[in-house]
Structure formats: structure tokens, C-alpha cells
Scaffold this motif. Structure first.
Motif, mmCIF file in Angstrom:
data_model
loop_
_atom_site.group_PDB
_atom_site.id
_atom_site.type_symbol
_atom_site.label_atom_id
_atom_site.label_comp_id
_atom_site.label_asym_id
_atom_site.label_seq_id
_atom_site.Cartn_x
_atom_site.Cartn_y
_atom_site.Cartn_z
ATOM 1 N N ALA A 282 -7.413 -122.707 16.802
ATOM 2 C CA ALA A 282 -8.064 -121.416 16.579
ATOM 3 C C ALA A 282 -7.639 -120.741 15.287
ATOM 4 C CB ALA A 282 -7.783 -120.477 17.755
ATOM 5 N N GLU A 283 -6.553 -121.201 14.656
ATOM 6 C CA GLU A 283 -6.103 -120.611 13.397
ATOM 7 C C GLU A 283 -6.658 -121.357 12.193
ATOM 8 O OE1 GLU A 283 -4.543 -117.703 13.439
ATOM 9 O OE2 GLU A 283 -4.822 -117.881 15.601
ATOM 10 N N ALA A 284 -7.711 -122.143 12.386
ATOM 11 C CA ALA A 284 -8.333 -122.876 11.286
ATOM 12 C C ALA A 284 -8.681 -121.924 10.147
ATOM 13 C CB ALA A 284 -9.585 -123.594 11.779
ATOM 14 N N SER A 285 -8.573 -122.412 8.925
ATOM 15 C CA SER A 285 -8.807 -121.589 7.741
ATOM 16 C C SER A 285 -10.246 -121.084 7.682
ATOM 17 C CB SER A 285 -8.504 -122.426 6.482
ATOM 18 O OG SER A 285 -9.053 -121.837 5.334
ATOM 19 N N LEU A 286 -10.400 -119.787 7.506
ATOM 20 C CA LEU A 286 -11.737 -119.220 7.346
ATOM 21 C C LEU A 286 -12.388 -119.699 6.056
ATOM 22 C CD1 LEU A 286 -11.106 -115.531 8.491
ATOM 23 C CD2 LEU A 286 -12.021 -117.432 9.831
ATOM 24 N N GLU A 287 -11.576 -119.900 5.034
ATOM 25 C CA GLU A 287 -12.105 -120.414 3.775
ATOM 26 C C GLU A 287 -12.660 -121.820 3.961
ATOM 27 O OE1 GLU A 287 -9.411 -121.486 0.338
ATOM 28 O OE2 GLU A 287 -10.305 -119.638 -0.442
ATOM 29 N N GLU A 288 -11.947 -122.642 4.735
ATOM 30 C CA GLU A 288 -12.412 -124.004 5.008
ATOM 31 C C GLU A 288 -13.690 -123.987 5.843
ATOM 32 O OE1 GLU A 288 -12.654 -128.199 5.603
ATOM 33 O OE2 GLU A 288 -11.854 -126.888 4.035
ATOM 34 N N ILE A 289 -13.773 -123.062 6.786
ATOM 35 C CA ILE A 289 -14.984 -122.944 7.602
ATOM 36 C C ILE A 289 -16.179 -122.584 6.729
ATOM 37 C CG2 ILE A 289 -16.107 -121.543 9.392
ATOM 38 C CD1 ILE A 289 -13.321 -121.390 10.756
ATOM 39 N N ALA A 290 -15.990 -121.638 5.805
ATOM 40 C CA ALA A 290 -17.072 -121.269 4.899
ATOM 41 C C ALA A 290 -17.488 -122.462 4.040
ATOM 42 C CB ALA A 290 -16.639 -120.099 4.016
ATOM 43 N N ARG A 291 -16.503 -123.223 3.553
ATOM 44 C CA ARG A 291 -16.808 -124.395 2.730
ATOM 45 C C ARG A 291 -17.625 -125.411 3.516
ATOM 46 N NH1 ARG A 291 -15.639 -129.349 1.982
ATOM 47 N NH2 ARG A 291 -14.170 -129.414 3.741
ATOM 48 N N ARG A 292 -17.226 -125.684 4.756
ATOM 49 C CA ARG A 292 -17.951 -126.646 5.579
ATOM 50 C C ARG A 292 -19.378 -126.180 5.866
ATOM 51 N NH1 ARG A 292 -14.163 -129.439 10.212
ATOM 52 N NH2 ARG A 292 -12.254 -129.668 9.002
ATOM 53 N N ALA A 293 -19.520 -124.882 6.026
ATOM 54 C CA ALA A 293 -20.851 -124.344 6.324
ATOM 55 C C ALA A 293 -21.729 -124.269 5.085
ATOM 56 C CB ALA A 293 -20.716 -122.955 6.953
ATOM 57 N N GLY A 294 -21.130 -124.430 3.915
ATOM 58 C CA GLY A 294 -21.895 -124.353 2.684
ATOM 59 C C GLY A 294 -22.262 -122.936 2.297
ATOM 60 N N VAL A 295 -21.409 -121.986 2.667
ATOM 61 C CA VAL A 295 -21.655 -120.581 2.314
ATOM 62 C C VAL A 295 -20.410 -120.016 1.647
ATOM 63 C CG1 VAL A 295 -23.214 -120.292 4.280
ATOM 64 C CG2 VAL A 295 -20.804 -119.648 4.521
ATOM 65 N N GLY A 296 -20.553 -118.859 1.016
ATOM 66 C CA GLY A 296 -19.420 -118.190 0.415
ATOM 67 C C GLY A 296 -18.642 -117.372 1.435
ATOM 68 N N SER A 297 -17.406 -117.021 1.066
ATOM 69 C CA SER A 297 -16.583 -116.213 1.971
ATOM 70 C C SER A 297 -17.236 -114.873 2.283
ATOM 71 C CB SER A 297 -15.200 -115.983 1.357
ATOM 72 O OG SER A 297 -14.475 -117.176 1.284
#
Length: 223
Positions: free
Chosen positions: A57-72
Motif C-alpha cells: 500500500a505504500e507504493a510510490s505515487l510517482e511510479e503509479i502516475a508513470r505506469r498510468a501514463g499521466v502526470g503527477s
């Protein structure tokens, strides 16, 4: 002036977008999101579910945005806090588990097996989403205070219906409650969630708990 997200990254103000609500699939006036905004929402939730399964649950929000192909900034317009994003991930999982319970209740001629199959699905969900429930509880003040209770009720009601069917078929003891069974599943998953084969171990331990140590026979259901 810059604001900072929960991982210390600066988030610069962006012009408001009336189609991108902060924490919902609709706008404040209940209008549906525009198609491209909805696609971003879905991609963020899917990426978050994948990251939580891999990293917890502490996965990086920046990494999540990168995977989704969107900006922070786009991620934070949809989900202004980690709590809101985790709620969206968990909501989708809970809805899927409830749908699974309905399908099993309608399509199975073995109520005891249907209940066992659903408990296995709950266990796989819990193991795959490491630390999600605990993180939601820790950050409850940042999200919807009624949301956790709603999801708990949804899961409990879905399981209670399957348990009632199993009781009527004499496939479950009358003194066993759905709370007992969900507590059992949770305890098993907490014990194995950090193991590399946690899902397989949870499945084996749950089967053992439901069937006991007796060898499988004509009267003993096995998942």
C-alpha cells in the motif's frame, strides 16, 4: 507557490478542469466525467492496483502516475491524497468480490463449495493487496469516514448470503458466523502476505481450515 504531495514531490497549481473531480468518478454536480478524464481515472486506478499488488500500500505515487501514463498533477486532481486513491482501488475489489458472491449463489448447485470458493477469492484479494486494509485504517481521517463501514457491510452481507445457503444445505455449522470466517481468512492472509507464494499458501491453509486434517472423502468438500 508550490504544494507538496505525500512523498515530498512538488505539485504545481494547474488550471481547474471541470471534468476532473478530486476523488470521484463524477463532478461535484454529479455530471459524468469527460471520456478522456474517465480513461485517465481508470488507468490510474488500474496502475495503483498493480503497484499495490507488487509493492504494498505504500507504493510510490510517482511510479503509479508513470505506469498510468499521466502526470503527477493529473493523479492529484483525481486523488488529492493517497487515502483517496487506495479507497478507489479497494472499492473496485470489494465490488468484484460482491459480484463473485452473487454469481456463485446463482450458478452453483453446491452451496458449501460456493462459500469455500468465495472465501478463497477473498483470501487471494487480501494477499494480492498487501497492507491495503491496514493502510486505509491508518489514514481513515483523510478519506470518507463512512466508506470503510460501507465496504465492510458489503463484504459481510455478500458472505452472509452464501453462508445462509450453505447452512440450509447442511454444509455449514449453525454456530459459525460470517464474521468468524472472514476473521479466519484475514488471519491466514496476514501470516503469509510477505511470502513469495503467499496466495498459494493462503489457499492451502484455508482449505485445511475448512476441511480439517481428515483425508478427503465422499462427504468432505475440497477446494
Amino acid at each position: 507557490m508550490s504544494e507538496y504531495d505525500m512523498e515530498g514531490h512538488p505539485v504545481f497549481a494547474s488550471p481547474p478542469e471541470n471534468d476532473m473531480p478530486p476523488d470521484s468518478r463524477t463532478t461535484a454536480s454529479a455530471r459524468p466525467m469527460r471520456a478522456d478524464a474517465r480513461r485517465n481515472y481508470d488507468r490510474i486506478v488500474a496502475a495503483a492496483a498493480e503497484a499495490v499488488a507488487e509493492q504494498g500500500a505504500e507504493a510510490s505515487l510517482e511510479e503509479i502516475a508513470r505506469r498510468a501514463g499521466v502526470g503527477s498533477a493529473t493523479l492529484h486532481r483525481h486523488f488529492p491524497s493517497r487515502q483517496r486513491l487506495l479507497e478507489a482501488v479497494f472499492r473496485d475489489k470489494v465490488e468484484a468480490l460482491c459480484a463473485t458472491a452473487e454469481d456463485l449463489a446463482a450458478g452453483s448447485d453446491d452451496p458449501g463449495q460456493a462459500l469455500a470458493t468465495w472465501l478463497g477469492a477473498v483470501a487471494r484479494h487480501a494477499v494480492a493487496n498487501r497492507g491495503l486494509a491496514a493502510s486505509l485504517m491508518r489514514g481513515a481521517h483523510d478519506g470518507d469516514p463512512a466508506w470503510g463501514a460501507t465496504c465492510h457491510t458489503m463484504i459481510t452481507d455478500a458472505g452472509a448470503d452464501l453462508l445462509a445457503r450453505a447452512r440450509r444445505a447442511n454444509a455449514a455449522r449453525p454456530d459459525v458466523s460470517i464474521t468468524d470466517l472472514l476473521t479466519l481468512v484475514n488471519a491466514i492472509c496476514l501470516a503469509v502476505e510477505h511470502e513469495p507464494d503467499g496466495a498459494a499458501q493462503a489457499d492451502r491453509l484455508l482449505t485445511l481450515a475448512l476441511t480439517g486434517m481428515r483425508p478427503a472423502g465422499p462427504g468432505v468438500a475440497s477446494r
